[in-house]
Scaffold this motif. Structure first.
Motif, PDB file in Angstrom:
ATOM      1  N   LYS A 386      31.268   6.100 -21.053  1.00 45.22           N
ATOM      2  CA  LYS A 386      29.799   6.122 -21.132  1.00 45.22           C
ATOM      3  C   LYS A 386      29.259   7.127 -22.153  1.00 45.22           C
ATOM      4  N   MET A 387      29.627   8.411 -22.010  1.00 43.87           N
ATOM      5  CA  MET A 387      29.024   9.423 -22.883  1.00 43.87           C
ATOM      6  C   MET A 387      29.464   9.236 -24.342  1.00 43.87           C
ATOM      7  N   VAL A 388      30.681   8.730 -24.544  1.00 42.43           N
ATOM      8  CA  VAL A 388      31.156   8.489 -25.919  1.00 42.43           C
ATOM      9  C   VAL A 388      30.337   7.352 -26.546  1.00 42.43           C
ATOM     10  N   ILE A 389      30.101   6.291 -25.773  1.00 39.37           N
ATOM     11  CA  ILE A 389      29.297   5.157 -26.280  1.00 39.37           C
ATOM     12  C   ILE A 389      27.882   5.621 -26.629  1.00 39.37           C
ATOM     13  N   LEU A 390      27.290   6.412 -25.745  1.00 35.20           N
ATOM     14  CA  LEU A 390      25.919   6.887 -25.998  1.00 35.20           C
ATOM     15  C   LEU A 390      25.876   7.790 -27.234  1.00 35.20           C
TER      16      LEU A 390
END
Length: 655
Positions: A386-390
């Motif tokens: 999640k945080m990498v995609i964002l």
């Protein structure tokens, strides 16, 4: 280069006494336990598992060299193989007799190659002449043969996740016979043949146990075959061939991973990625069987990322520390010949006494994979994404050029496809629950993985901060917001009002009222009560917003009194008064409600205007400006007198 290492060894490995001439080390793949057996067990056996709770230490009589040692599931019964004819058992269940008991294999002249626990009280002996499936009775200290199968066996492998055993048969060893085990039953699956690069003449054992591994990838069981480069064939390098092994039906060759080199290799599975370690170059490659290469055939895969080494690892030097300081450490020799690799993600160094879990680091992949569409496909299938995609979304928007809009659109569509799939699964589950359980099907609640990036995630971590940027052209900001809304609409996902609010606030901030008017006129921004309220609050900046808002509320078929409540809650008292007049409801509304709202604003002139308006209504309807006792407006009359004096009150008209 360290910053580009996308694989690392776990920070807290399982430590055990390293292998020596008196200490033998064994690994049980089912329980993920390391056994350190000193002097055949006479001076101690220490068992260490993935967590501290599963560590066990005990002694047993030295009855000869230990060939294999494993606990049943839950550490209830210990099985030890010391000879090629039998397996010994020791109870570890509290209050059960501790005496050892033994079981010889039933087949005459057969040699036991090994054994596997399939349940806490079920075990399979593998011999060179077949398999024997037993039930263990710890209380009676005996075993009962449930089923056996005669077949010539060269070697075997067992996948504990799926309870499937693979037997290598025939002289060349390349015909594999799988068996599945489930609560007391053993079933024969379809056998299949591994295509050898060269068929030896005369025939001899050509398929090594080292070149075969079984693992679950994306929920399906695969047999992985490391097909070495053939010197005679004109092939560019080794490859890993994946055979899909279904519970029922034939096993089929389904994927080929091109290694583009030769040498010694080892395989792991991490986060549904196939990791291939290459010893001579001390690097690893990763493959994702769900990523399709546009230039290759459907099931031929090239590495997702360039070859990189596992991140350097330092082993702390043990010894008494004089001062509380970080302990001195020595670099660990990566890709050592003493390493043993086990499925799915385990690396053991018996010589150093360490068991590590292999892990994937996603941030380096962002730098190494330039194609953002492919990068998103890769990230969306990873566990902690999640945080990498964002952060990738933020990076793409840093581009700031309109030329990057197609890339932005592609990324939004990929995210919203996953989001939509989850919403549909959730909806199906809810409907199934409401209609009651259907026969034979158990509906499972869909798991929300980190790949589900919803509107609040995008708003909080990406879009909200992006609209505040002063160094980005406002037209690009609006284009990005509208692109995200377009993507949501394309997947028929209801757009949350706060995204529309972000668009409106950005338009107002840059005085783009004509664009706002067009967006509303052509229903680019969907009608909603919160949006209508936001438009009302813009009336002082953009007067037409008032009418646009009321039109929206009417389109929503909102009840008139509800619209009034909405307006009053936003302290839009005059707007509420104008609205109620426009729909002809002024004569019947509660004066007190309006006077309360006007008083709460603290605006004296507003209170005067509203109070005078209702006095005029009273005069018109009843011939007197006074309020009836039933209207409970006494306190407002007092408040009016305090502010403006008695003389400001309307006098009854004599006309």
């Amino acid at each position: 280069m360290d910053g580009e290492c996308y694989l690392e060894l776990s920070g807290s490995p399982v430590q055990f006494e390293r292998a020596t001439n008196v200490n033998n080390v064994f690994f049980d793949e089912a329980n993920k336990q390391v056994f350190a057996v000193r002097s055949g067990g006479a001076t101690g056996v220490v068992v260490k598992g993935p967590d501290d709770k599963s560590s066990v230490a005990f002694r047993m009589d030295d009855k000869g060299e230990v060939k294999c040692i494993k606990f049943s599931i839950g550490n209830k019964v210990l099985a030890v193989q010391r000879t090629s004819k039998s397996v010994d058992f020791i109870n570890f269940i509290p209050d059960y007799p501790l005496t050892e008991f033994s079981q010889e294999c039933k087949t005459k002249n057969a040699s036991v190659l090994g054994f596997c626990w399939t349940n806490w009280n079920e075990i399979v002996f593998v011999t060179d002449q077949g398999i024997e499936f037993y039930q263990v009775f710890p209380d009676k200290r005996s075993l009962k043969l449930l089923k056996s199968q005669s077949i010539n066996v060269n070697w075997y492998q067992y996948c504990p996740e799926t309870a499937v055993m693979l037997l290598s048969t025939t002289v060349q060893g390349n015909v594999l016979q799988p068996f599945a085990f489930r609560s007391g039953t053993m079933s024969k699956m379809s056998k299949f043949e591994i295509e050898l690069p060269v068929v030896p003449k005369p025939a001899k054992l050509s398929l090594s146990e080292r070149d075969i591994a079984m693992a679950t990838i994306y929920g399906q069981l695969f047999v992985m075959y490391l097909k070495h480069h053939s010197r005679t064939a004109n092939s560019p390098g080794a490859e890993v061939v994946l055979y899909h092994l279904p519970r029922e039906g034939a096993c089929k060759k389904s994927h080929v991973l091109k290694l583009n080199t030769t040498g010694k290799f080892a395989l792991n599975i991490v986060d549904n990625l196939v990791v291939v370690h290459h010893q001579s170059t001390q690097t690893s490659l990763i493959y994702d069987i769900k990523l399709k290469d546009p230039d290759g055939s459907v099931n031929t895969h090239q590495p997702v990322l360039p070859a990189r080494s596992i991140h350097p690892y330092r082993i702390p030097l043990s010894g008494p520390a004089v001062v509380p300081a970080p302990p001195p450490a020595v670099p660990c020799q990566l890709y050592s010949s003493s390493w043993s690799v086990f499925q799915p993600d385990i690396i053991i160094s018996a010589s150093e006494g360490y068991l590590w879990y292999l892990q994937v680091k996603l941030p380096p992949a962002v730098q190494l994979l330039q194609d953002k569409g492919k990068l998103m496909d890769f990230l969306l299938r990873r566990r902690d994404c999640k945080m990498v995609i964002l952060s990738v979304c933020c990076q793409i928007l840093e581009g700031r050029e309109t030329g990057s809009l197609p890339v932005v659109a592609t990324v939004f569509d990929k995210l919203n496809q996953v989001y939509k799939d989850y919403l549909e699964a959730e909806q199906s589950y809810t409907l199934a629950m409401e209609s009651g359980p259907s026969r034979g099907s158990v509906q499972k609640r869909p798991i929300r993985t980190q790949a589900v990036i919803d509107q609040s995630d995008m708003y909080t971590h990406v879009l909200s901060a992006f609209t505040e940027r002063k160094d980005v052209c406002h037209r690009f900001i609006i284009a990005v917001l509208m692109e995200y809304i377009r993507s949501l609409n394309q997947f028929q996902i209801t757009v949350q009002h706060y995204l529309y609010e972000l668009v409106i606030k950005t338009l107002v901030q840059h005085n783009l009222f004509y664009m706002l008017h067009q967006f509303l006129q052509y229903h680019v921004l969907s009608d909603s009560k919160p949006l209508a309220c936001l438009l009302l609050s813009l009336e002082s900046t953009y007067p037409p917003a008032h009418q646009l808002s009321l039109d929206m509320l009417k389109r929503l078929s909102t009840a008139n009194d509800e619209i009034v409540e909405v307006l009053l809650s936003k302290q839009q008292v005059l707007a509420a008064l104008r609205f109620i007049r426009s729909v002809g409801g002024h004569d019947n509304v509660s004066a007190r409600k309006f006077l309360d709202a006007a008083q709460q604003t603290g605006d004296q002139m507003l209170f005067y205007t509203v109070f005078r308006s209702f006095q005029q209504r009273n005069q018109r309807l009843r011939g007197s400006p006074s309020f009836n006792p039933g209207e409970h407006c006494e306190e407002h009359v007092v408040h009016f007198k305090q502010l403006f004096g008695d003389q400001a009150l309307m006098k009854p008209s004599t006309a």
